[in-house]
Write a protein that holds these residues in place. Structure first.
Motif, short mmCIF file in Angstrom:
data_model
loop_
_atom_site.label_atom_id
_atom_site.label_comp_id
_atom_site.label_asym_id
_atom_site.label_seq_id
_atom_site.Cartn_x
_atom_site.Cartn_y
_atom_site.Cartn_z
N ALA A 187 45.81 39.20 39.54
CA ALA A 187 46.03 39.20 38.10
C ALA A 187 44.72 38.87 37.39
O ALA A 187 44.66 37.97 36.56
N LEU A 188 43.67 39.60 37.73
CA LEU A 188 42.36 39.33 37.14
C LEU A 188 42.34 39.67 35.65
O LEU A 188 41.62 39.04 34.87
N GLY A 189 43.13 40.66 35.22
CA GLY A 189 43.18 40.98 33.81
C GLY A 189 43.85 39.88 33.00
O GLY A 189 43.42 39.56 31.89
N THR A 190 44.88 39.26 33.57
CA THR A 190 45.54 38.15 32.88
C THR A 190 44.64 36.94 32.81
O THR A 190 44.64 36.21 31.80
N HIS A 191 43.86 36.69 33.84
CA HIS A 191 42.97 35.54 33.89
C HIS A 191 41.52 35.97 33.64
O HIS A 191 40.59 35.46 34.27
N GLN A 192 41.34 36.88 32.69
CA GLN A 192 39.99 37.39 32.42
C GLN A 192 39.08 36.29 31.89
O GLN A 192 37.88 36.28 32.18
N ARG A 193 39.63 35.36 31.12
CA ARG A 193 38.80 34.28 30.58
C ARG A 193 38.18 33.46 31.71
O ARG A 193 36.99 33.13 31.67
N ALA A 194 38.97 33.12 32.73
CA ALA A 194 38.44 32.33 33.83
C ALA A 194 37.36 33.10 34.58
O ALA A 194 36.35 32.52 35.01
N LEU A 195 37.54 34.41 34.74
CA LEU A 195 36.52 35.21 35.42
C LEU A 195 35.24 35.27 34.60
O LEU A 195 34.13 35.20 35.15
N ILE A 196 35.37 35.38 33.28
CA ILE A 196 34.19 35.42 32.42
C ILE A 196 33.44 34.09 32.47
O ILE A 196 32.20 34.06 32.53
N GLU A 197 34.17 32.99 32.48
CA GLU A 197 33.50 31.69 32.51
C GLU A 197 32.80 31.44 33.84
O GLU A 197 31.85 30.67 33.91
N LEU A 198 33.26 32.10 34.91
CA LEU A 198 32.50 32.03 36.16
C LEU A 198 31.12 32.66 35.98
O LEU A 198 30.15 32.22 36.59
N GLY A 199 31.06 33.70 35.14
CA GLY A 199 29.79 34.35 34.90
C GLY A 199 28.79 33.47 34.17
O GLY A 199 27.59 33.76 34.19
N TYR A 200 29.26 32.42 33.50
CA TYR A 200 28.33 31.49 32.86
C TYR A 200 27.66 30.56 33.87
O TYR A 200 26.67 29.92 33.56
#
Length: 950
Positions: free
Chosen positions: A586-599
């Motif tokens: 469910a990467l689309g549902t948890h897109q915010r968490a994936l984006i914050e990993l990029g920080y």
């Protein structure tokens, strides 16, 4: 002469403005006299409001006051931008977020611009990580300004609000930085938690800060919450107003709420500092570019537009000094947002943002105003750029400024006619939605909702039902007593009005890490950017290239929240290779968490390595947590270098520990790592050899104290013994001395009964106590009526002793069986929950040992249970089976012992013959001589031979 002329011009503008608002000032003076028995009581507030409006209207740089997520503000903004066509747009938004705004065209609104900092410097450590978000929806004035500035050639967009770093610099240090904006707001649901613990920044925080004023407005407006009041008394009247009326009314409301705000010194100082900051930045930009203030537009909240600071205006004082940024490293990006998350973060009523979005669409259709939309944005049509054929109209001189407030305040409310078609469509749609969600709704319910909406609107002095009236009517008529599905009627109305729209950040706007994750998972052929759960099946044996996808998924399951990447089939263990796996993604549902990993890094491997190092070097880290980091580095990264580095750190932490709290985890993880290295490496790593050697001496030193310490539990002491006994051979080969362990056990004098049993088990392992002596001690405990109630505590200690001394499994089965056979029910039954909890906590290691041993000892069939003799009784009564075998072989009668017991006179005669003159001992109701024969088995054998000889 120039100074004299400038002063004269200013005086002329003041006189003109006095004339423009003179009638309004006169009316307010009369109102103050009538309501307060004198002109001085309210004159300062009422006339001060007019002064604030007057000052903002006369400012050469046009101020456009807005309210956050207000359709009326967005509509007025679209109109004004097409009319004025400014060359510079100053926007109240964190200035460091400017580079991210161009990426909005790659997203589907609503989204939030985020500033994120994991490396915190200059702030309290418990604030980390720092996060600031600014949500943006299409039905907002700020989005209209952004779209206009980015898609119009020659227009510059300048963000002038304090930076994200200053947001936290101005936070009070004694309170948490991530405190929610509205402490009374209900907790956000899963979909409403897209912003997490971020600090929210919005344009136009327009809400009365005086609780009594808000209560008064809600009570007299006959509404339930502030969002409904704003919709009824501000949104609808201003929806069709001209620019001057809208601007003056918003300035009036902002000044009113500002002057009636409670005097919180910190909040007042922050508000004024923000205004000083913004005007300082605007003057700096005007001076640097030389642009005419008449060609500029300043978009800010109505609360800040009615400012009274000395730095206000293009001619304000330049006395405010902007502090330098802290040493924190800030990352910026876009994260998905939603209507529910905005409502939860800013304390708005549930569904208010969705209703605002529906009102925005209706206003556009009614007024035929062309909104601004970023070209190429997902979910929108290509917007035409504004035509620049004709130059914008010159700003009206001060003398031409009309007084729109007086007419607006005296004008009676406009009674909109009932739109029966719209209300009827709502009623039919909500019944259809209710039936789809399990409600027993019918056409009669649709009629009831229609009529009840009109009735509620009439009771609340409204000619036309609002969406809030319709929502109340639907709840009253459809939702009887229970909710058959997972959505209630209130939620169904919100969905019908537009729903909780959830934004999405496009691939091109994602940080490098997120794009890399999607690229590496491309072989799965799944649409991972869409919301919802996707099932991924990985046949790694048939497609070896999918093993790389498996590595990424396991790292994501470690780094991201539960549910983002959840394994259904398959596991990752040390020394094992995957064959087949199944995942719910469910990467689309948890897109915010994936984006914050990029920080935090440019790849998931880098982020995982950083987190493992951070965990290992945390001041509160224990040896168990560092060993877990070693295991994770080996499992997910397969990095021998990182594992050795973290293993050395584990050795350092173990040497400094003075408690045994983590002993069970240390034992479990060291055993796994030893087994892994022994099967995969030619030699053991140097750090694990040193760890075993140091741990042996460390636990030997702590063992006597742990036996007597009340805080040290039985499982912890058992784990210490397990480490010492299982690692003994390796430790001795590395130079440790076994006398240290023997001395530690000799110095151990436990008082807790379970620890006493542990000590006995350790002594058996070291050969200091035989099994026969241990069995005799347990039998003595069972025979002592004073000790019987405490006997289960000894058994609990023996159960935990299976960890360090698994060879005692048969003895533990014997002890438990005797307990079930001999303990009375008042003692046995209360102990059973303790037995079950002990086996459950150590079920992975203890229960299989007991079950396997019990299966070996006990009969396999129920029919054989009656004739079954326990092995421990067979050993004690080894004499009786032999006698029984001899008797049956001769005459088929009973054995010699039974025969002598049946004929005591004969037994006495034989005893006199043999010279046995000791007195007979009787046991319970047994015949004389039996106890004597049991004490002298050799004599019994001789008597059997004598009596059975033909």
């Amino acid at each position: 002469m120039s100074e004299v002329s400038e002063v004269s011009a200013v005086n002329d503008r003041i006189d003109v403005a006095e004339g423009a608002f003179g009638a309004l000032r006169t009316q307010l003076r009369e109102a103050a006299t009538a309501f307060a028995d004198g002109p001085d009581a309210l004159e300062g507030i009422l006339l001060g409001i007019v002064d604030d409006v007057d000052r903002a209207v006369r400012e050469p740089l046009e101020i456009f006051p807005v309210c956050h997520h207000s359709p009326a503000s967005a509509l007025a903004m679209a109109r004004r931008l097409r009319e004025k066509q400014p060359k510079v747009v100053y926007l109240e938004l964190c200035e460091d977020m400017a580079p991210l705004l161009s990426e909005l065209r790659n997203c589907r609104l609503p989204v939030a611009v985020q500033a994120f900092a994991t490396e915190v410097a200059g702030f309290p450590a418990d604030w980390a990580p720092l996060s600031v978000v600014a949500p943006i929806t299409e039905a907002s004035a700020e989005y209209q300004a952004i779209a206009y500035a980015l898609d119009t050639p020659g227009v510059e967009l300048v963000l002038v609000d304090r930076s994200s770093d200053h947001v936290f610099q101005w936070q009070p240090r004694e309170s948490s930085a991530d405190e929610p904006a509205d402490p009374d707001a209900p907790p956000a649901e899963e979909e409403a938690a897209l912003h997490g613990d971020a600090v929210g920044v919005e344009i136009g925080d327009l809400r009365p800060r005086f609780a009594e004023l808000e209560e008064h407005l809600l009570r007299h407006g006959r509404v339930r919450h502030w969002s409904e009041w704003w919709h009824q008394y501000v949104e609808l009247p201003l929806g069709d107003s001209d620019h001057d009326t809208y601007r003056q009314v918003m300035l009036l409301i902002g000044s009113l709420f500002r002057r009636l705000a409670p005097g919180d010194p910190h909040r007042v100082r922050v508000d004024e500092d923000r205004e000083r900051y913004m005007w300082t930045r605007m003057r700096q930009h005007l001076a640097a570019t030389g642009v005419d203030p008449a060609d500029c537009l300043y978009v800010c909240g109505a609360f800040h537009a009615a400012s009274r600071v000395a730095e206000f205006g293009v001619h304000g004082a330049d006395t405010f000094e902007i502090s330098p940024p802290s040493g924190s490293t800030w990352q910026h990006g876009l994260i998905p947002s939603s209507h529910a998350s905005i409502e939860a973060q800013f304390g708005l009523a549930a569904g208010s943002v969705s209703i605002a979005a529906a009102e925005w669409a209706k206003n556009l259709k009614r007024t035929r105003v062309r909104p601004f939309r970023l070209t190429g944005q997902a979910g929108t049509k290509k917007a035409a750029t504004p035509e620049r054929t004709a130059a914008p109209a010159a700003p009206a001189p001060a003398a031409a400024l009309p007084d729109r407030l007086s007419g607006f305040l005296r004008r009676p409310p406009v009674l909109d006619s009932l739109d029966e078609a719209e209300l009827l469509g709502w009623s039919v749609e909500i019944v259809r939605a209710a039936r789809r969600n399990g409600y027993l709704a019918s056409t009669a319910d649709a009629i009831a909702v229609f009529e009840t909406s009109i009735l509620l609107a009439g009771m609340r002095d409204r000619a036309k039902p609002t969406p809030y009236d319709f929502q109340d009517a639907a709840i009253t008529c459809i939702e009887k007593d229970t909710v058959p599905g997972r959505r209630d009627v209130r939620r169904l109305v919100e969905i019908m009005m537009g729903g909780d729209r959830i934004g999405q950040v496009g691939y091109d706007a994602l940080p490098p890490l997120a794009r890399d994750v999607h690229d590496r998972l491309a072989p799965l052929n799944l649409k991972l950017q869409q919301r919802g759960v996707r099932r991924a099946l990985l046949d790694i044996a048939g497609r070896p290239e999918l093993e790389r996808c498996s590595d990424v998924l396991w790292m994501l399951s470690y780094l991201m929240p539960r549910g983002a990447a959840r394994p259904i089939m398959g596991e990752r263990r040390l020394g094992e290779r995957p064959i087949q796996e199944s995942w719910d993604l469910a990467l689309g549902t948890h897109q915010r968490a994936l984006i914050e990993l990029g920080y935090e890094g440019v790849s998931v491997e880098q982020v995982l390595e950083q987190r493992l190092r951070r965990t290992a070097h945390d001041p509160r880290a224990t040896a168990a947590t560092v060993l877990q980091a070693v295991e994770d580095a080996t499992l997910y990264l397969r990095s021998r270098r990182l594992a050795d580095e973290l293993g050395t750190r584990a050795l350092e932490v173990l040497a400094t520990e003075r408690s045994v709290d983590g002993a069970p985890d240390v034992l479990r993880r060291v055993r796994r790592l030893l087994a892994y290295y022994r099967t995969t490496e030619p030699v053991l790593p140097a750090w694990i050899e040193s760890f075993v050697k140091t741990g042996y001496a460390h636990y030997c030193t702590l063992l006597p104290t742990a036996f007597t310490d009340e805080d040290a539990t039985v499982p912890q002491v058992a784990a210490m013994l397990g480490f010492l006994f299982s690692m003994e051979s390796l430790a001795l080969s590395l130079g440790c001395d076994r006398h240290q362990l023997e001395l530690a056990l000799a110095q151990s004098h436990p008082e807790e009964l379970a620890k006493v049993a542990l000590l006995w088990a350790a002594q058996v392992h070291l050969g200091r106590l035989s099994r026969a002596d241990l069995r005799a001690r347990c039998d003595e405990l069972l025979r002592n009526p004073l000790v019987v109630p405490a006997y289960p505590q000894y058994l609990s200690g023996f159960l935990h002793a299976l960890e360090p001394v698994p060879a005692l499994t048969d003895f533990v089965v014997e002890a438990v069986s005797k307990a079930f056979a001999q303990l009375p029910d008042p003692v046995l039954l209360p102990w059973l929950p303790t037995l079950i909890s002990t086996l459950r906590s150590g079920g992975a290691e203890l229960a299989p040992l007991l079950i396997r041993e019990a299966g070996r000892i006990f009969p396999g069939r129920l029919a054989a249970l009656d004739a079954w003799v326990p092995p421990w009784r067979a050993e004690r009564e080894a004499v009786r089976p032999a006698l029984s075998a001899g008797g049956s072989g001769g005459n088929g009668g009973s054995g010699g012992v039974a025969l002598l017991a049946a004929h005591p006179a004969t037994c006495d005669a034989v005893a006199r013959l043999l010279g046995c003159d000791e007195p007979w001992e009787t046991v319970a109701a047994a015949p004389r001589g039996v106890a004597l024969l049991e004490r002298h088995p050799e004599t019994a054998v001789a008597l059997e031979a004598l009596l059975t000889t033909p």
